[in-house]
Scaffold this active site. Structure first.
Site, PDB file in Angstrom:
ATOM      1  N   ARG A  75       0.836  -1.206   0.000  1.00 33.74           N
ATOM      2  CA  ARG A  75       0.000   0.000   0.000  1.00 33.74           C
ATOM      3  C   ARG A  75       0.875   1.261   0.000  1.00 33.74           C
ATOM      4  O   ARG A  75       0.548   2.262  -0.628  1.00 33.74           O
ATOM      5  CB  ARG A  75      -0.936  -0.009   1.212  1.00 33.74           C
ATOM      6  N   ASN A 107      -7.828   9.458   6.284  1.00 35.49           N
ATOM      7  CA  ASN A 107      -6.910   8.767   5.374  1.00 35.49           C
ATOM      8  C   ASN A 107      -5.532   8.612   5.988  1.00 35.49           C
ATOM      9  O   ASN A 107      -5.097   9.434   6.796  1.00 35.49           O
ATOM     10  CB  ASN A 107      -6.814   9.519   4.047  1.00 35.49           C
ATOM     11  N   VAL A 108      -4.850   7.579   5.534  1.00 35.13           N
ATOM     12  CA  VAL A 108      -3.525   7.267   6.053  1.00 35.13           C
ATOM     13  C   VAL A 108      -2.467   7.462   4.971  1.00 35.13           C
ATOM     14  O   VAL A 108      -1.333   7.036   5.120  1.00 35.13           O
ATOM     15  CB  VAL A 108      -3.483   5.812   6.580  1.00 35.13           C
ATOM     16  N   ASP A 109      -2.862   8.121   3.848  1.00 27.44           N
ATOM     17  CA  ASP A 109      -1.981   8.158   2.679  1.00 27.44           C
ATOM     18  C   ASP A 109      -1.042   9.360   2.616  1.00 27.44           C
ATOM     19  O   ASP A 109      -0.165   9.421   1.747  1.00 27.44           O
ATOM     20  CB  ASP A 109      -2.810   8.073   1.384  1.00 27.44           C
ATOM     21  N   HIS A 124      -6.476   8.608  11.771  1.00 27.90           N
ATOM     22  CA  HIS A 124      -6.168   7.182  11.718  1.00 27.90           C
ATOM     23  C   HIS A 124      -4.692   6.900  11.453  1.00 27.90           C
ATOM     24  O   HIS A 124      -4.323   5.815  11.019  1.00 27.90           O
ATOM     25  CB  HIS A 124      -7.049   6.489  10.665  1.00 27.90           C
TER      26      HIS A 124
HETATM   27  P1  NAD Z   1     -15.055   5.577   3.562  1.00 27.33           P
HETATM   28  O1  NAD Z   1     -15.879   4.871   4.563  1.00 27.33           O
HETATM   29  O2  NAD Z   1     -14.392   6.840   3.955  1.00 27.33           O
HETATM   30  O3  NAD Z   1     -16.016   5.749   2.216  1.00 27.33           O
HETATM   31  C1  NAD Z   1     -15.554   6.175   0.956  1.00 27.33           C
HETATM   32  C2  NAD Z   1     -16.536   7.223   0.423  1.00 27.33           C
HETATM   33  O4  NAD Z   1     -15.924   7.862  -0.686  1.00 27.33           O
HETATM   34  C3  NAD Z   1     -17.865   6.646  -0.051  1.00 27.33           C
HETATM   35  O5  NAD Z   1     -18.939   7.406   0.473  1.00 27.33           O
HETATM   36  C4  NAD Z   1     -17.783   6.812  -1.582  1.00 27.33           C
HETATM   37  O6  NAD Z   1     -19.042   7.054  -2.170  1.00 27.33           O
HETATM   38  C5  NAD Z   1     -16.904   8.024  -1.693  1.00 27.33           C
HETATM   39  N1  NAD Z   1     -16.191   8.193  -2.975  1.00 27.33           N
HETATM   40  C6  NAD Z   1     -15.825   7.252  -3.867  1.00 27.33           C
HETATM   41  N2  NAD Z   1     -15.205   7.829  -4.911  1.00 27.33           N
HETATM   42  C7  NAD Z   1     -15.182   9.167  -4.672  1.00 27.33           C
HETATM   43  C8  NAD Z   1     -14.686  10.296  -5.392  1.00 27.33           C
HETATM   44  N3  NAD Z   1     -14.056  10.168  -6.572  1.00 27.33           N
HETATM   45  N4  NAD Z   1     -14.845  11.522  -4.848  1.00 27.33           N
HETATM   46  C9  NAD Z   1     -15.471  11.678  -3.656  1.00 27.33           C
HETATM   47  N5  NAD Z   1     -15.972  10.633  -2.940  1.00 27.33           N
HETATM   48  C10 NAD Z   1     -15.818   9.402  -3.438  1.00 27.33           C
HETATM   49  O7  NAD Z   1     -13.906   4.733   3.001  1.00 27.33           O
HETATM   50  P2  NAD Z   1     -13.524   3.226   3.229  1.00 27.33           P
HETATM   51  O8  NAD Z   1     -12.698   2.877   2.097  1.00 27.33           O
HETATM   52  O9  NAD Z   1     -14.748   2.442   3.584  1.00 27.33           O
HETATM   53  O10 NAD Z   1     -12.584   3.429   4.518  1.00 27.33           O
HETATM   54  C11 NAD Z   1     -12.678   2.838   5.749  1.00 27.33           C
HETATM   55  C12 NAD Z   1     -11.527   3.382   6.606  1.00 27.33           C
HETATM   56  O11 NAD Z   1     -10.232   3.123   6.014  1.00 27.33           O
HETATM   57  C13 NAD Z   1     -11.556   4.897   6.758  1.00 27.33           C
HETATM   58  O12 NAD Z   1     -10.883   5.253   7.923  1.00 27.33           O
HETATM   59  C14 NAD Z   1     -10.746   5.306   5.546  1.00 27.33           C
HETATM   60  O13 NAD Z   1     -10.403   6.646   5.535  1.00 27.33           O
HETATM   61  C15 NAD Z   1      -9.581   4.338   5.646  1.00 27.33           C
HETATM   62  N6  NAD Z   1      -8.925   4.241   4.313  1.00 27.33           N
HETATM   63  C16 NAD Z   1      -8.029   5.196   3.945  1.00 27.33           C
HETATM   64  C17 NAD Z   1      -7.482   5.198   2.664  1.00 27.33           C
HETATM   65  C18 NAD Z   1      -6.502   6.257   2.285  1.00 27.33           C
HETATM   66  O14 NAD Z   1      -5.708   6.684   3.118  1.00 27.33           O
HETATM   67  N7  NAD Z   1      -6.542   6.742   1.052  1.00 27.33           N
HETATM   68  C19 NAD Z   1      -7.837   4.212   1.753  1.00 27.33           C
HETATM   69  C20 NAD Z   1      -8.733   3.222   2.179  1.00 27.33           C
HETATM   70  C21 NAD Z   1      -9.275   3.271   3.459  1.00 27.33           C
END
Ligand code: NAD
Ligand code: ZN
Length: 260
Positions: A75, A107-109, A124
């Site tokens: 990741r 987000n953790v990115d 997180h």
């Molecule tokens: P989440 O529960 O935060 O849900 C994701 C949301 O993003 C949904 O409502 C979806 O409709 C929406 N979405 C999808 N594409 C989009 C776009 N292009 N623009 C705007 N919104 C959009 O996310 P999760 O994946 O269920 O995460 C669960 C946990 O894990 C959370 O703490 C999350 O932040 C973390 N996580 C972090 C990352 C990262 O750091 N990028 C990635 C995966 C999960």
């Protein structure tokens, strides 16, 4: 691609333009257009055999540190290859308007920091950091070189672990409390790309609502937070966020207005 609702966009723009202190609360969706998969999507391919219990809990890590380390190394590689997108950049750029912009992210990115946001509360944690499993503190420089096995903590010898909040763990000390205070004191809250299902983070917008502050929700799909939103803008982060955040300084108070 569906049309954006012009009335919702105009209302969101006006609410944000009139705010001096803005809290931007983000979830995995804000990074989707940078190519960072959501947690569920990331559990595909060779990882499909594993459940989150094995990859994102302390018990899972203790049972198989090498497996969990490899998952996070992969990741981390994806995140390193990704770039902040126009939504991350617009959030960072809004600071130049003189407003106080604080990012509270699940987000953790690390993409908000890379985009230039100066105040980011990482509820997180971050996969670009590691720490001692027993709590000695942060990992020393160079900890990420081995993608196969977690290096030992230089102080106590137990394996280092990713500095993220796993299922069943407490948030970093003070982070939630600070986020809640910021939400209550902000003039407006902009929520982007979170389903509103992960607690306690998902309760943050309520701190703004209780103080009668406007909440703007941006997401292409319905979310749990829609019902508390002052306005919901259906659309992706990259399409919507740059077009609703202010790019100019707030208008000065009208001439002759009474001093407070
Ligand atoms: P989440 O529960 O935060 O849900 C994701 C949301 O993003 C949904 O409502 C979806 O409709 C929406 N979405 C999808 N594409 C989009 C776009 N292009 N623009 C705007 N919104 C959009 O996310 P999760 O994946 O269920 O995460 C669960 C946990 O894990 C959370 O703490 C999350 O932040 C973390 N996580 C972090 C990352 C990262 O750091 N990028 C990635 C995966 C999960
Ligand atoms: Zn240690």
């Amino acid at each position: 691609m569906s049309e954006l609702d012009p009335a919702a966009l105009a209302q969101a723009r006006a609410l944000l333009a009139g705010a001096d202190r803005i809290v931007v609360f983000t979830g995995a969706g804000v990074s989707a257009e940078s190519g960072i998969p959501t947690f569920r999507d990331a559990l595909a391919g060779m990882w499909a055999r594993f459940d989150p219990e094995r990859l994102a809990t302390e018990a899972g890590f203790r049972a198989d540190p090498a497996l969990v380390w490899r998952w996070y190394a992969e990741r981390r590689e994806r995140v390193a290859a990704a770039q902040p997108n126009a939504a991350h950049r617009a959030i960072a750029a809004a600071e130049a308007t003189g407003r106080t912009i604080t990012v509270v992210t699940q987000n953790v990115d690390g993409l908000h920091r890379r985009a230039g946001s100066s105040d980011v509360v990482e509820l997180h944690g971050s996969i670009v950091r590691a720490k001692c499993l027993e709590g000695c503190g942060p990992a020393p420089a160079g900890w990420e070189h081995d993608a196969r096995l977690p290096p030992p903590c230089p102080r106590c010898g137990v394996p280092l672990r990713p500095d993220v909040v796993w299922f069943g763990e407490m948030l970093p000390p003070g982070a939630f409390e600070r986020a809640e205070r910021l939400a209550a004191e902000a003039d407006a809250m902009l929520v982007v790309g979170t389903s509103g299902l992960v607690q306690p983070a998902a309760s943050l917008p309520w701190a703004a609502v209780r103080q009668h502050r406007p909440v703007i929700v941006v997401d292409p799909n319905p979310t749990e937070l829609d019902r508390l939103a002052t306005v919901t803008v259906r659309g992706s982060a990259v399409r919507v966020v740059p077009s609703i955040l202010p790019t100019t300084r707030p208008a000065p108070p009208a001439r002759g207005a009474a001093a407070p």
